[in-house]
Scaffold this motif. Structure first.
Motif, PDB file in Angstrom:
ATOM      1  N   THR A  93      26.023  62.178  31.367  1.00 42.72           N
ATOM      2  CA  THR A  93      26.645  61.868  32.533  1.00 42.72           C
ATOM      3  C   THR A  93      26.326  62.968  33.432  1.00 42.72           C
ATOM      4  O   THR A  93      25.697  64.013  33.228  1.00 42.72           O
ATOM      5  CB  THR A  93      28.080  61.896  32.648  1.00 42.72           C
ATOM      6  N   ARG A 127      28.097  64.698  35.362  1.00 44.28           N
ATOM      7  CA  ARG A 127      29.218  65.761  35.195  1.00 44.28           C
ATOM      8  C   ARG A 127      28.528  66.725  34.129  1.00 44.28           C
ATOM      9  O   ARG A 127      28.666  67.894  34.157  1.00 44.28           O
ATOM     10  CB  ARG A 127      30.498  64.955  34.763  1.00 44.28           C
ATOM     11  N   GLU A 168      31.152  61.736  36.500  1.00 45.55           N
ATOM     12  CA  GLU A 168      31.496  60.961  35.485  1.00 45.55           C
ATOM     13  C   GLU A 168      30.908  59.641  35.331  1.00 45.55           C
ATOM     14  O   GLU A 168      30.586  59.155  34.323  1.00 45.55           O
ATOM     15  CB  GLU A 168      32.750  61.069  35.298  1.00 45.55           C
TER      16      GLU A 168
END
Length: 632
Positions: A94, A96, A137
Motif C-alpha cells: 500500500t 502507507r 492504506e
C-alpha cells in the motif's frame, strides 16, 4: 477462518490485513480457479441491518466501476451470519507501506501516483460514488506497477459508532472540515483527502497531529493547511498550489470533482518534470588551432561552442598577413573541415531524431508494449472501455465457457496479463455459457465408476447418502442437478452435480425385542420414534410389530417409528352368578368384549336368574372368547 469455505465457493487461505470494520483474507475462487481478496465484516457490524443494507448498495455501486485504477469488485453476499465482499487480489504494497519505507516521495513520484488515484476517483465521481475513506492504506501499489484505489463504499456503509477511539486516528487525518463539523460529504470531501495525502507524500508527515482525535478534528475545521514547501523546499510551486486548492476549508473553493483536479495536475506536470531536469553541460576539451604558431608547447583549454568560433578570424588573419600559397592552402583546408563538420553535425541530428522517434514509438507511442488487462466476468461494454483505455483495438468474439455466465466476458486473446503492442487487435470473447453435454446412465453403478463417467461435470465431493432396498450399498441411486432434481438427457458442461448413493436397506426389525430393534436402527444412523403400543396375538409382549419410516426416501438421520406389542388382548372373566338374570349377565359380559351363549330362550332371559357360568370367574380369556351362562 483459515481453511473455511465461504458460501460454498471461496476457500480462505490466509489473512492479509485487519481493520476496524473488517478483515481481509486471501482466498481461492473454486469456481473460476483464481485468487481473490475476500473482506469479511466484523460480527458486530454484520448484525446491524442498516449497515448490511447500505453495504450491499455500496458494493453494487463499486461493482459498476470498470476502470484500470479501481480495484474490481467481483461478488458480495451473506454466508450464515457473515457478510462478505469479494475483490480483485493485487499482490504488492500500500502507499502507507511505501511512505513508511521512504518517509517522503519526490515530486515526480507524487505526480505519478496521484495521476492514477485521481483517474480512478474521477471514474467513481462520474458514477455518482463518493469514496469517503481516502487514505494511503487504500491506495494499492501492485508488484507489476499498476496503481489502484480500493475500499469503495466501505466507509460509507459503516455507521457512525464504528469510528471511535484508536480506530478513528487512521482516518480522521484525512477528514474534510464539512465532515467534521456537519457530517456531510460529497466529491469535494474526497478532494480534500487527496490534498492531505499529497501533503504527506511530499513532506513525509501529516499537516495536523494531536494526542486525541478531537484535537486533529479541531485543526481540520479551523486551520489552513500549510504549503508542502514550508517543510520541504524541494517541492515546486505548482504542487504547493494544487495542495492549497484541494485543501481549502470552504468546499466551494476546491475542485468540483476528481476530473477537474486531474486535468489541472496534467497541465502542470510537464513544468514540474522540466524544472527538475538536470542541466546538460559540455565536456571541456583541448582544441588544436590550425593557425597556432609552430613551436608552441601548449594550447589554451576552451569549450566547443559559439564562443570558440570567434577567435578563428584573428587566427586566419594572422596567417594571411604572411602572404603566399601557404595562406591560401590553409584557408582552403579550414573551409573543407567546416563543410565536413556541418555534414557530420546534420547526420548526428538525423540519427538522434530517428533514435528519439523510435524510442517514443516503442516506449510511449503506438508501438509500445502494454499489459492486456484482466476482463473476465466484466460486462462487454465495461470490458471494451478497459481495453480501449489501454490503447488496444477490440475485436468481438464469442465462445462457450463453463465458468463464466452467458453475456459476460470470458477472456481475451492475447489473454489478460500478457504483453501486446498498443494499437494492436485484442479479441474480446463474450461467453455463450457452457456447452450442453449428454448425461451418461450411471444408476446402479458403483460410486467410483459413476464419478469417472461424469468427469465432464462438477461432481460434488460429498455424495448424498440414501437407504434403498433395490440398489446395493455403495452404488448410485440418482444423479441430481444444482436445482436438486434428477438430471435430464443433457446438462451444462462443468455444471454442479450431486450423486445420491445407496447405504443399503433400512434394517428389518419386525418381531425383534424392542431393545435389539432400537440398537439396529441407531446403528444404521437413523433415529427411533415410538407409536402407541398395540395388542397382538402373533407378536409377543415388548417385541416390534411394525417399523414405519417418517420420510420417503429415507436418509441417514431420519426417524423410524416403532410399534411395540402389548401381547395378547386378555380379559378376566367376571362372576355373573350374583342373582342377576341371564339378560343382565349377557350385558355385563358383552361390555367386556365376550360373546355369550345360554340354554335359556332369549324371550325368557329377562326373567330367568343365571345359576351356572363357564369358564369360571377369574380366568383370563382373549377378548371375543365365548362365555356360557345357563339356568340349572
Amino acid at each position: 477462518m483459515i481453511g473455511r469455505l465461504v458460501d460454498g465457493r471461496y476457500q480462505v487461505r490466509s489473512r492479509i490485513a485487519r481493520g476496524g470494520m473488517a478483515t481481509v483474507y486471501l482466498a481461492t475462487d473454486l469456481r473460476l480457479e483464481r485468487r481473490v481478496a475476500i473482506k469479511i465484516m466484523h460480527g458486530h457490524l454484520a448484525d446491524d441491518n442498516t449497515f448490511k443494507t447500505r453495504f450491499v448498495q455500496e458494493a453494487r455501486s463499486a461493482a459498476r466501476l470498470a476502470h484500470p485504477n479501481v480495484v474490481n469488485v467481483f461478488d458480495q453476499g451473506q454466508d450464515s451470519d457473515m457478510a462478505y465482499l469479494v475483490m480483485e487480489y493485487l499482490p504488492g504494497i500500500t502507499l502507507r507501506e511505501l511512505l513508511k519505507d521512504y518517509k517522503k516521495l519526490t515530486p515526480e513520484q507524487t505526480v505519478d501516483i496521484m495521476d492514477a488515484v485521481l483517474s480512478g476517483l474521477a471514474a467513481a465521481h462520474k458514477a455518482g460514488i463518493v469514496h469517503r475513506d481516502l487514505k494511503p492504506e487504500n491506495v494499492l501499489l501492485a508488484d507489476d506497477g499498476r496503481i489502484k484505489l480500493g475500499d469503495f463504499g466501505l466507509a460509507r456503509a459503516a455507521s457512525a459508532n464504528t469510528a471511535t477511539g484508536q480506530a478513528l486516528l487512521g482516518t480522521i487525518a484525512y477528514l474534510s472540515p464539512e465532515l467534521v463539523t456537519r457530517g456531510v460529504a460529497d466529491a469535494r470531501s474526497d478532494i480534500y483527502a487527496v490534498g492531505i495525502m499529497m501533503y504527506e507524500m511530499l513532506t513525509g508527515e501529516q499537516p495536523y497531529v494531536g494526542e486525541a482525535p478531537m484535537a486533529i478534528a479541531y485543526q481540520h475545521a479551523n486551520e489552513t493547511v500549510p504549503t508542502p514547501s514550508s517543510k520541504n523546499p524541494a517541492v515546486p510551486t505548482e504542487l504547493d498550489e494544487l495542495v492549497l486548492w484541494a485543501t481549502a476549508r470552504d468546499p466551494e473553493e476546491r475542485p468540483n470533482d476528481a476530473r477537474v483536479m486531474l486535468d489541472r495536475l496534467r497541465e502542470v506536470e510537464p513544468g514540474i518534470r522540466a524544472s527538475r531536469t538536470p542541466l546538460r553541460t559540455q565536456a571541456t576539451m583541448v582544441i588544436a588551432d590550425a593557425a597556432m604558431p609552430i613551436g608552441a608547447a601548449t594550447a589554451e583549454t576552451s569549450v566547443i561552442g559559439a564562443a570558440a568560433v570567434a577567435p578563428a578570424a584573428p587566427a586566419v588573419a594572422l596567417a594571411t598577413s604572411d602572404g603566399g600559397e601557404d595562406a591560401a592552402a590553409l584557408t582552403s583546408t579550414a573551409a573543407r573541415r567546416r563543410r565536413r563538420g556541418y555534414w557530420i553535425f546534420a547526420l548526428v541530428l538525423l540519427l538522434t531524431g530517428l533514435a528519439a522517434g523510435t524510442g517514443w514509438y516503442f516506449g510511449a507511442g503506438p508501438g509500445a508494449l502494454a499489459t492486456v488487462p484482466e476482463t473476465a466476468t466484466l460486462l462487454p461494454d465495461n470490458a471494451r472501455q478497459v481495453l480501449e483505455a489501454e490503447g488496444f483495438e477490440v475485436v468481438d468474439g464469442e465462445r462457450n465457457d463453463p465458468r463464466v455466465p452467458a453475456g459476460q466476458v470470458s477472456g481475451t486473446d492475447p489473454a489478460g496479463g500478457q504483453q501486446a503492442r498498443r494499437g494492436s487487435a485484442v479479441t474480446m470473447f463474450v461467453s455463450l455459457g457452457p456447452r450442453m453435454l449428454p448425461v451418461p446412465d450411471v444408476i446402479g453403478q458403483p460410486e467410483a465408476d459413476a464419478r469417472a463417467a461424469l468427469a465432464e461435470f462438477a461432481v460434488a465431493e460429498a455424495s448424498a447418502p440414501q437407504f434403498s432396498g433395490d440398489i446395493a450399498a455403495g452404488s448410485v441411486i440418482a444423479v441430481l442437478g444444482a436445482d436438486g432434481n434428477p438430471l435430464g438427457a443433457e446438462y451444462p458442461e462443468l455444471g454442479d452435480v450431486t450423486l445420491v448413493v445407496s447405504v443399503g436397506s433400512v434394517p428389518d426389525v419386525t418381531g425383534l425385542p424392542v431393545a435389539e430393534a432400537e440398537a439396529a436402527i441407531t446403528g444404521a444412523g437413523l433415529a427411533v420414534g415410538r407409536a402407541e403400543p398395540e395388542f397382538s396375538d402373533e407378536v409377543p409382549l415388548d417385541h416390534v410389530i411394525a417399523a414405519t419410516p417418517t420420510t420417503d426416501p429415507v436418509r441417514p438421520g431420519d426417524t423410524i417409528v416403532l410399534t411395540v406389542s402389548k401381547g395378547e388382548d386378555l380379559v378376566e372373566v367376571p362372576n355373573v352368578i350374583t342373582g342377576q338374570t341371564i339378560a343382565q349377565a349377557r350385558e355385563q359380559l358383552e361390555a367386556l368384549g365376550f360373546t355369550v351363549a345360554s340354554n335359556v330362550p332369549s324371550f325368557l332371559e329377562g326373567a330367568v336368574v343365571a345359576s351356572v357360568q363357564s369358564p369360571a370367574p377369574g380366568e383370563r380369556l382373549k377378548r371375543g372368547s365365548e362365555v356360557t351362562v345357563n339356568f340349572g
